[in-house]
Design a protein around this motif. Structure first.
Motif, short mmCIF file in Angstrom:
data_model
loop_
_atom_site.label_atom_id
_atom_site.label_comp_id
_atom_site.label_asym_id
_atom_site.label_seq_id
_atom_site.Cartn_x
_atom_site.Cartn_y
_atom_site.Cartn_z
N ARG A 132 1.95 12.94 5.99
CA ARG A 132 1.75 11.49 6.00
C ARG A 132 0.28 11.14 5.86
NH1 ARG A 132 5.86 10.30 11.07
NH2 ARG A 132 7.79 10.18 9.83
N LEU A 133 -0.57 11.91 6.55
CA LEU A 133 -2.01 11.67 6.47
C LEU A 133 -2.51 11.90 5.05
CD1 LEU A 133 -4.77 11.12 7.76
CD2 LEU A 133 -4.91 13.57 8.28
N LEU A 134 -2.10 13.03 4.44
CA LEU A 134 -2.54 13.34 3.09
C LEU A 134 -2.06 12.28 2.10
CD1 LEU A 134 -3.96 15.16 1.10
CD2 LEU A 134 -1.89 16.57 0.97
N LYS A 135 -0.86 11.79 2.30
CA LYS A 135 -0.33 10.75 1.41
C LYS A 135 -1.18 9.49 1.49
CE LYS A 135 3.95 8.30 0.24
NZ LYS A 135 5.38 8.13 0.58
N ARG A 136 -1.60 9.11 2.72
CA ARG A 136 -2.46 7.92 2.88
C ARG A 136 -3.81 8.15 2.22
NH1 ARG A 136 -0.85 8.18 8.28
NH2 ARG A 136 -2.99 8.65 8.95
N ARG A 137 -4.36 9.33 2.44
CA ARG A 137 -5.69 9.61 1.88
C ARG A 137 -5.65 9.65 0.35
NH1 ARG A 137 -7.18 8.03 6.25
NH2 ARG A 137 -7.83 9.40 7.95
N THR A 138 -4.60 10.25 -0.21
CA THR A 138 -4.48 10.33 -1.66
C THR A 138 -4.29 8.94 -2.27
OG1 THR A 138 -3.48 12.53 -1.47
CG2 THR A 138 -3.21 11.38 -3.56
N ALA A 139 -3.50 8.11 -1.60
CA ALA A 139 -3.29 6.75 -2.09
C ALA A 139 -4.60 5.96 -2.08
CB ALA A 139 -2.25 6.04 -1.23
N ALA A 140 -5.46 6.25 -1.11
CA ALA A 140 -6.73 5.53 -1.01
C ALA A 140 -7.67 5.85 -2.15
CB ALA A 140 -7.41 5.86 0.32
N LEU A 141 -7.51 7.03 -2.78
CA LEU A 141 -8.39 7.40 -3.89
C LEU A 141 -8.27 6.42 -5.04
CD1 LEU A 141 -7.97 11.28 -4.07
CD2 LEU A 141 -9.94 10.00 -3.26
N ASP A 142 -7.05 6.04 -5.39
CA ASP A 142 -6.84 5.11 -6.50
C ASP A 142 -7.33 3.72 -6.16
OD1 ASP A 142 -5.86 6.27 -8.85
OD2 ASP A 142 -3.94 6.67 -7.88
N LYS A 143 -7.33 3.39 -4.86
CA LYS A 143 -7.76 2.05 -4.45
C LYS A 143 -9.27 1.93 -4.34
CE LYS A 143 -3.54 1.23 -1.77
NZ LYS A 143 -2.98 1.00 -0.41
N ALA A 144 -9.95 3.08 -4.25
CA ALA A 144 -11.40 3.07 -4.08
C ALA A 144 -12.06 2.74 -5.40
CB ALA A 144 -11.88 4.43 -3.58
N GLY A 145 -12.58 1.54 -5.52
CA GLY A 145 -13.22 1.11 -6.76
C GLY A 145 -14.72 1.15 -6.65
N PRO A 146 -15.42 0.80 -7.73
CA PRO A 146 -16.88 0.80 -7.70
C PRO A 146 -17.41 -0.32 -6.83
CG PRO A 146 -16.07 -0.19 -9.74
CD PRO A 146 -14.87 0.36 -9.02
N ALA A 147 -18.66 -0.22 -6.49
CA ALA A 147 -19.29 -1.26 -5.67
C ALA A 147 -19.23 -2.60 -6.38
CB ALA A 147 -20.75 -0.87 -5.38
N VAL A 148 -19.11 -3.66 -5.62
CA VAL A 148 -19.06 -5.00 -6.19
C VAL A 148 -20.38 -5.30 -6.87
CG1 VAL A 148 -18.81 -7.44 -5.66
CG2 VAL A 148 -17.43 -5.75 -4.43
N GLU A 149 -20.31 -5.81 -8.07
CA GLU A 149 -21.53 -6.10 -8.83
C GLU A 149 -22.37 -7.13 -8.09
OE1 GLU A 149 -22.94 -7.51 -13.29
OE2 GLU A 149 -20.82 -7.25 -12.83
#
Length: 254
Positions: free
Chosen positions: A167-184
């Motif tokens: 469950r932890l790995l699933k949450r962490r992996t899902a967070a990778l796609d959500k992690a975007g670049p810094a706000v301009e």
């Protein structure tokens, strides 16, 4: 180096076509005479792992780590050994510990903690490190630690803890796609940097070149470049201009 990093990032996110595009561009640059850093060569090896095979990629990474050690490039050796761990080979944990103990800064401290936890097969410590990395916005490091913890839990046959790890790995992996670049336009959070990195940030903001920074701090040019590479990764930026963006200054960083 940027092209290799892009190929590597795309491979981590399972964007195979993008990874292949950047890998091909990297090959073209090398054929044209561009000389990538050891870490860039490591990124390129990981990006190709799906095609060359994991063991081939690990062998290449170990060769690069040996070259870094021979050059006295401790930072590069640490980064490359962390890539070996990322490919699922924990046998380098003790070497990582030995190298990280001889370095300074947050990256080395984190690598040392991961290496010790792996050497002692301490899944609970790896879960703690995953939580800490996630809080700092280091999503890939958080996912790595969760993955290492799960492997240890699986080896013990503890079904309940395995489910927790999955469950932890699933949450962490899902967070990778959500992690975007810094706000301009947003100011980088320099509190994430080590004291040495903050010193370099101050000199960058004053307009100093990499060579000037190296002379000012008594470092090699390559060491300064390595610091900047890791600083950009921590801050989610891509250019020196981004580091100077906004009226953040360096007040309160000491």
């Amino acid at each position: 180096d940027a092209v290799a990093a892009a190929a590597y990032a795309a491979s981590i996110l399972k964007r195979r076509e993008t990874a292949m595009t950047y890998s091909n561009e990297y090959d073209t640059l090398v054929r044209e005479g561009v000389h990538p850093s050891l870490l860039a060569q490591g990124h390129a090896a990981v990006a190709r792992a799906e095609h060359t095979g994991t063991q081939t990629a690990i062998s290449r990474l170990m060769s690069l780590a040996d070259s870094a050690a021979a050059d006295g490039a401790i930072g590069a050796e640490i980064d490359i050994l962390m890539l070996v761990l990322r490919l699922g080979d924990p046998s380098v944990a003790r070497r990582l510990v030995a190298v990280a103990q001889g370095s300074e800064g947050r990256t080395a401290e984190f690598a040392l903690s991961v290496g010790l936890a792996l050497a002692h097969k301490d899944a609970d410590r790896l879960i703690e490190l995953s939580d800490s990395a996630a809080k700092d916005g280091l999503e890939l490091a958080a996912a790595d630690c969760a993955s290492h913890a799960l492997r240890i839990l699986e080896s013990r046959g503890d079904k309940a803890r395995q489910l927790e790890g999955q469950r932890l790995l699933k949450r962490r992996t899902a967070a990778l796609d959500k992690a975007g670049p810094a706000v301009e336009g947003a100011s980088p959070d320099l509190q994430k940097l080590t004291r040495r990195e903050q010193e370099i940030a101050t000199l960058v903001q004053s307009g100093s070149s990499n060579k000037d920074i190296a002379l000012s701090l008594g470092l090699s040019l390559r060491t300064v470049e390595g610091h900047l590479y890791r600083m950009f990764a921590k801050l989610g930026i891509s250019h020196r201009e981004d580091l100077m963006n906004g009226a953040h200054g360096t007040q309160g960083l000491g």
